[in-house]
Write a protein that holds these residues in place. Sequence first.
Motif, PDB file in Angstrom:
ATOM      1  N   GLU A 116      -8.528  17.128  -1.931  1.00 51.65           N
ATOM      2  CA  GLU A 116      -7.407  16.485  -1.241  1.00 51.65           C
ATOM      3  C   GLU A 116      -7.760  16.171   0.209  1.00 51.65           C
ATOM      4  O   GLU A 116      -7.175  16.705   1.141  1.00 51.65           O
ATOM      5  CB  GLU A 116      -6.164  17.368  -1.314  1.00 51.65           C
ATOM      6  N   ILE A 117      -8.689  15.243   0.399  1.00 53.97           N
ATOM      7  CA  ILE A 117      -9.104  14.893   1.755  1.00 53.97           C
ATOM      8  C   ILE A 117      -7.954  14.288   2.551  1.00 53.97           C
ATOM      9  O   ILE A 117      -7.885  14.422   3.774  1.00 53.97           O
ATOM     10  CB  ILE A 117     -10.317  13.939   1.747  1.00 53.97           C
ATOM     11  N   GLY A 118      -7.030  13.620   1.870  1.00 53.90           N
ATOM     12  CA  GLY A 118      -5.900  13.023   2.571  1.00 53.90           C
ATOM     13  C   GLY A 118      -5.027  14.042   3.271  1.00 53.90           C
ATOM     14  O   GLY A 118      -4.244  13.690   4.157  1.00 53.90           O
ATOM     15  N   HIS A 119      -5.180  15.313   2.885  1.00 49.14           N
ATOM     16  CA  HIS A 119      -4.327  16.349   3.464  1.00 49.14           C
ATOM     17  C   HIS A 119      -5.108  17.399   4.241  1.00 49.14           C
ATOM     18  O   HIS A 119      -4.624  18.515   4.437  1.00 49.14           O
ATOM     19  CB  HIS A 119      -3.457  16.967   2.367  1.00 49.14           C
ATOM     20  N   ILE A 120      -6.314  17.019   4.679  1.00 52.23           N
ATOM     21  CA  ILE A 120      -6.956  17.848   5.695  1.00 52.23           C
ATOM     22  C   ILE A 120      -6.242  17.581   7.023  1.00 52.23           C
ATOM     23  O   ILE A 120      -5.750  16.477   7.260  1.00 52.23           O
ATOM     24  CB  ILE A 120      -8.477  17.580   5.816  1.00 52.23           C
ATOM     25  N   ILE A 153     -13.675   8.627  -2.362  1.00 54.60           N
ATOM     26  CA  ILE A 153     -12.526   8.563  -1.457  1.00 54.60           C
ATOM     27  C   ILE A 153     -11.883   7.190  -1.595  1.00 54.60           C
ATOM     28  O   ILE A 153     -12.549   6.168  -1.406  1.00 54.60           O
ATOM     29  CB  ILE A 153     -12.946   8.814   0.002  1.00 54.60           C
ATOM     30  N   PHE A 154     -10.596   7.178  -1.935  1.00 55.51           N
ATOM     31  CA  PHE A 154      -9.876   5.923  -2.129  1.00 55.51           C
ATOM     32  C   PHE A 154      -8.771   5.805  -1.082  1.00 55.51           C
ATOM     33  O   PHE A 154      -7.901   6.675  -0.979  1.00 55.51           O
ATOM     34  CB  PHE A 154      -9.295   5.845  -3.545  1.00 55.51           C
ATOM     35  N   VAL A 155      -8.832   4.730  -0.301  1.00 60.52           N
ATOM     36  CA  VAL A 155      -7.908   4.515   0.812  1.00 60.52           C
ATOM     37  C   VAL A 155      -6.976   3.365   0.463  1.00 60.52           C
ATOM     38  O   VAL A 155      -7.393   2.201   0.397  1.00 60.52           O
ATOM     39  CB  VAL A 155      -8.677   4.200   2.117  1.00 60.52           C
ATOM     40  N   GLY A 156      -5.718   3.709   0.220  1.00 61.12           N
ATOM     41  CA  GLY A 156      -4.724   2.697  -0.114  1.00 61.12           C
ATOM     42  C   GLY A 156      -3.387   3.114   0.447  1.00 61.12           C
ATOM     43  O   GLY A 156      -3.275   3.415   1.637  1.00 61.12           O
ATOM     44  N   THR A 157      -2.347   3.145  -0.409  1.00 63.93           N
ATOM     45  CA  THR A 157      -1.028   3.607   0.019  1.00 63.93           C
ATOM     46  C   THR A 157      -1.157   4.972   0.681  1.00 63.93           C
ATOM     47  O   THR A 157      -0.551   5.242   1.716  1.00 63.93           O
ATOM     48  CB  THR A 157      -0.079   3.711  -1.188  1.00 63.93           C
ATOM     49  N   GLY A 158      -1.947   5.852   0.071  1.00 61.93           N
ATOM     50  CA  GLY A 158      -2.297   7.143   0.659  1.00 61.93           C
ATOM     51  C   GLY A 158      -3.811   7.244   0.725  1.00 61.93           C
ATOM     52  O   GLY A 158      -4.517   6.232   0.664  1.00 61.93           O
ATOM     53  N   ILE A 159      -4.313   8.460   0.842  1.00 56.00           N
ATOM     54  CA  ILE A 159      -5.760   8.689   0.789  1.00 56.00           C
ATOM     55  C   ILE A 159      -6.016   9.790  -0.226  1.00 56.00           C
ATOM     56  O   ILE A 159      -5.539  10.919  -0.063  1.00 56.00           O
ATOM     57  CB  ILE A 159      -6.335   9.099   2.154  1.00 56.00           C
ATOM     58  N   GLY A 160      -6.736   9.456  -1.273  1.00 60.10           N
ATOM     59  CA  GLY A 160      -7.065  10.430  -2.305  1.00 60.10           C
ATOM     60  C   GLY A 160      -8.565  10.559  -2.430  1.00 60.10           C
ATOM     61  O   GLY A 160      -9.320   9.655  -2.058  1.00 60.10           O
ATOM     62  N   SER A 161      -9.003  11.693  -2.947  1.00 59.38           N
ATOM     63  CA  SER A 161     -10.438  11.851  -3.164  1.00 59.38           C
ATOM     64  C   SER A 161     -10.685  12.801  -4.316  1.00 59.38           C
ATOM     65  O   SER A 161      -9.793  13.524  -4.760  1.00 59.38           O
ATOM     66  CB  SER A 161     -11.141  12.370  -1.896  1.00 59.38           C
ATOM     67  N   SER A 162     -11.902  12.771  -4.813  1.00 59.44           N
ATOM     68  CA  SER A 162     -12.307  13.636  -5.910  1.00 59.44           C
ATOM     69  C   SER A 162     -13.758  14.040  -5.706  1.00 59.44           C
ATOM     70  O   SER A 162     -14.564  13.261  -5.177  1.00 59.44           O
ATOM     71  CB  SER A 162     -12.143  12.919  -7.252  1.00 59.44           C
ATOM     72  N   ILE A 163     -14.073  15.251  -6.138  1.00 60.26           N
ATOM     73  CA  ILE A 163     -15.420  15.789  -6.003  1.00 60.26           C
ATOM     74  C   ILE A 163     -16.092  15.822  -7.370  1.00 60.26           C
ATOM     75  O   ILE A 163     -15.515  16.331  -8.338  1.00 60.26           O
ATOM     76  CB  ILE A 163     -15.385  17.217  -5.425  1.00 60.26           C
ATOM     77  N   ILE A 164     -17.283  15.280  -7.455  1.00 60.73           N
ATOM     78  CA  ILE A 164     -18.107  15.399  -8.663  1.00 60.73           C
ATOM     79  C   ILE A 164     -19.272  16.320  -8.321  1.00 60.73           C
ATOM     80  O   ILE A 164     -20.079  16.026  -7.437  1.00 60.73           O
ATOM     81  CB  ILE A 164     -18.612  14.027  -9.136  1.00 60.73           C
ATOM     82  N   ILE A 204      -0.019   7.909 -30.499  1.00 62.62           N
ATOM     83  CA  ILE A 204      -1.424   7.769 -30.106  1.00 62.62           C
ATOM     84  C   ILE A 204      -1.735   8.937 -29.168  1.00 62.62           C
ATOM     85  O   ILE A 204      -0.933   9.239 -28.285  1.00 62.62           O
ATOM     86  CB  ILE A 204      -1.687   6.421 -29.387  1.00 62.62           C
ATOM     87  N   PRO A 205      -2.879   9.622 -29.334  1.00 64.12           N
ATOM     88  CA  PRO A 205      -3.212  10.753 -28.453  1.00 64.12           C
ATOM     89  C   PRO A 205      -3.260  10.326 -26.982  1.00 64.12           C
ATOM     90  O   PRO A 205      -3.796   9.259 -26.647  1.00 64.12           O
ATOM     91  CB  PRO A 205      -4.598  11.189 -28.925  1.00 64.12           C
ATOM     92  N   VAL A 206      -2.689  11.159 -26.120  1.00 66.91           N
ATOM     93  CA  VAL A 206      -2.596  10.855 -24.690  1.00 66.91           C
ATOM     94  C   VAL A 206      -3.342  11.923 -23.885  1.00 66.91           C
ATOM     95  O   VAL A 206      -3.224  13.121 -24.163  1.00 66.91           O
ATOM     96  CB  VAL A 206      -1.123  10.778 -24.241  1.00 66.91           C
ATOM     97  N   PHE A 207      -4.107  11.470 -22.875  1.00 64.52           N
ATOM     98  CA  PHE A 207      -4.874  12.362 -22.000  1.00 64.52           C
ATOM     99  C   PHE A 207      -4.536  12.007 -20.548  1.00 64.52           C
ATOM    100  O   PHE A 207      -4.400  10.821 -20.218  1.00 64.52           O
ATOM    101  CB  PHE A 207      -6.369  12.206 -22.254  1.00 64.52           C
ATOM    102  N   CYS A 208      -4.401  13.022 -19.712  1.00 64.37           N
ATOM    103  CA  CYS A 208      -3.946  12.801 -18.340  1.00 64.37           C
ATOM    104  C   CYS A 208      -4.894  13.419 -17.318  1.00 64.37           C
ATOM    105  O   CYS A 208      -5.540  14.430 -17.577  1.00 64.37           O
ATOM    106  CB  CYS A 208      -2.554  13.405 -18.139  1.00 64.37           C
ATOM    107  N   GLY A 209      -4.927  12.815 -16.147  1.00 67.06           N
ATOM    108  CA  GLY A 209      -5.666  13.351 -15.012  1.00 67.06           C
ATOM    109  C   GLY A 209      -5.077  12.798 -13.730  1.00 67.06           C
ATOM    110  O   GLY A 209      -4.254  11.884 -13.745  1.00 67.06           O
ATOM    111  N   ASN A 210      -5.485  13.356 -12.616  1.00 65.61           N
ATOM    112  CA  ASN A 210      -5.110  12.813 -11.318  1.00 65.61           C
ATOM    113  C   ASN A 210      -5.718  11.427 -11.148  1.00 65.61           C
ATOM    114  O   ASN A 210      -6.821  11.158 -11.635  1.00 65.61           O
ATOM    115  CB  ASN A 210      -5.602  13.766 -10.226  1.00 65.61           C
ATOM    116  N   ASP A 211      -5.018  10.531 -10.471  1.00 64.21           N
ATOM    117  CA  ASP A 211      -5.468   9.139 -10.394  1.00 64.21           C
ATOM    118  C   ASP A 211      -6.839   8.987  -9.742  1.00 64.21           C
ATOM    119  O   ASP A 211      -7.672   8.192 -10.205  1.00 64.21           O
ATOM    120  CB  ASP A 211      -4.436   8.253  -9.681  1.00 64.21           C
ATOM    121  N   VAL A 212      -7.122   9.773  -8.712  1.00 63.75           N
ATOM    122  CA  VAL A 212      -8.397   9.608  -8.015  1.00 63.75           C
ATOM    123  C   VAL A 212      -9.538  10.239  -8.807  1.00 63.75           C
ATOM    124  O   VAL A 212     -10.636   9.677  -8.870  1.00 63.75           O
ATOM    125  CB  VAL A 212      -8.329  10.181  -6.589  1.00 63.75           C
TER     126      VAL A 212
END
Length: 320
Positions: A163-167, A137-148, A107-115
């Motif tokens: 990568e707001i979690g790593h500012i 911005i998603f705050v859980g085990t770590g902190i991830g974010s994405s820009i649209i 089955i075709p597979v497509f990947c991206g970063n979780d956030v």
Amino acid sequence: MKKYSIGIDLGGTKILAGLVEKQSGKVISEVKNKTKKEKGNKKIGDKILETLDELLNSSPVSKSDIASIGLGLAGQVDREKGILINGANLECKDFHVKELIEQKYNIPVFCGNDVEVAALGELIYGAGRGFKDIVCIFVGTGIGSSIIKNGKIHYGASGSAGEIGHIIVDLNGRSCSCGGNGCLEAYASRSAIESRILGAVKKGRKSIITEFTNAGSISSKHIKKSLDARDEVVTQYVNEAIEYLSGGIASVMNFYNPELIILGGGLIQSIDEIYLSTIKKARAKALPVPSGITKFKKAELEDYSGVIGAAMLEDYKDCV
């Protein structure tokens, strides 16, 4: 056209897979497994295949009705080749996940970063509908974010934008899972709060949270129950995390000036106090003009943002 796709949200503590009806974004069936003990390419790969087998075996539709499998992966991703380049919380490097899944299921597979995948889900079916310039911005085990930006995921020059979690919030600060020091994630994530609470308890401070926890692992629900009980230790370190998180978000408001900031993840979804207090403090810390314009919303798809976004990767290539 096939009506269904599978979306997989692979994080540091769990893997959630769902069969999604593409036209509506509805999750038809799901399987959730823990990943906290499974680390490294081999064990994580086995857990993904095990979870997919469970989902397919219980699926109300046949395999031939499934158009694609999409994955949101915690870490840096080569989207074209389907490789998890580096997933620090999963201890994975150069993990050829697309090849692994396609060889087994055809089955075709497509990947991206979780956030970014979760942001796509919110853009299509959730809190981001009708907006074009968004920071998720998603705050859980770590902190991830994405820009649209202009209705599309913005990757940046190296594909790692957002990568707001790593500012850096403290130049000589705490060590972070990324290998650096002073990152926002080391101060405002659930893991950071957990570390501070356990450290205080180890030094002899009393906290009701020890009555809720299992083998020292602290969840967002444990934190919620302790806040409701007005526990002094938990309240102190949650408030500390809110101060850092709101400062990071205020910096984003000043620098990027988005129309909308979507907040999600376990801590935000479970604890309204953190969500509301973070917004209030972020507005107070930001410059007056962006503070007055930026809207805030909680992620509407909750735990399914990543699953639904991953399932839509094939159809929304232009957005990513």
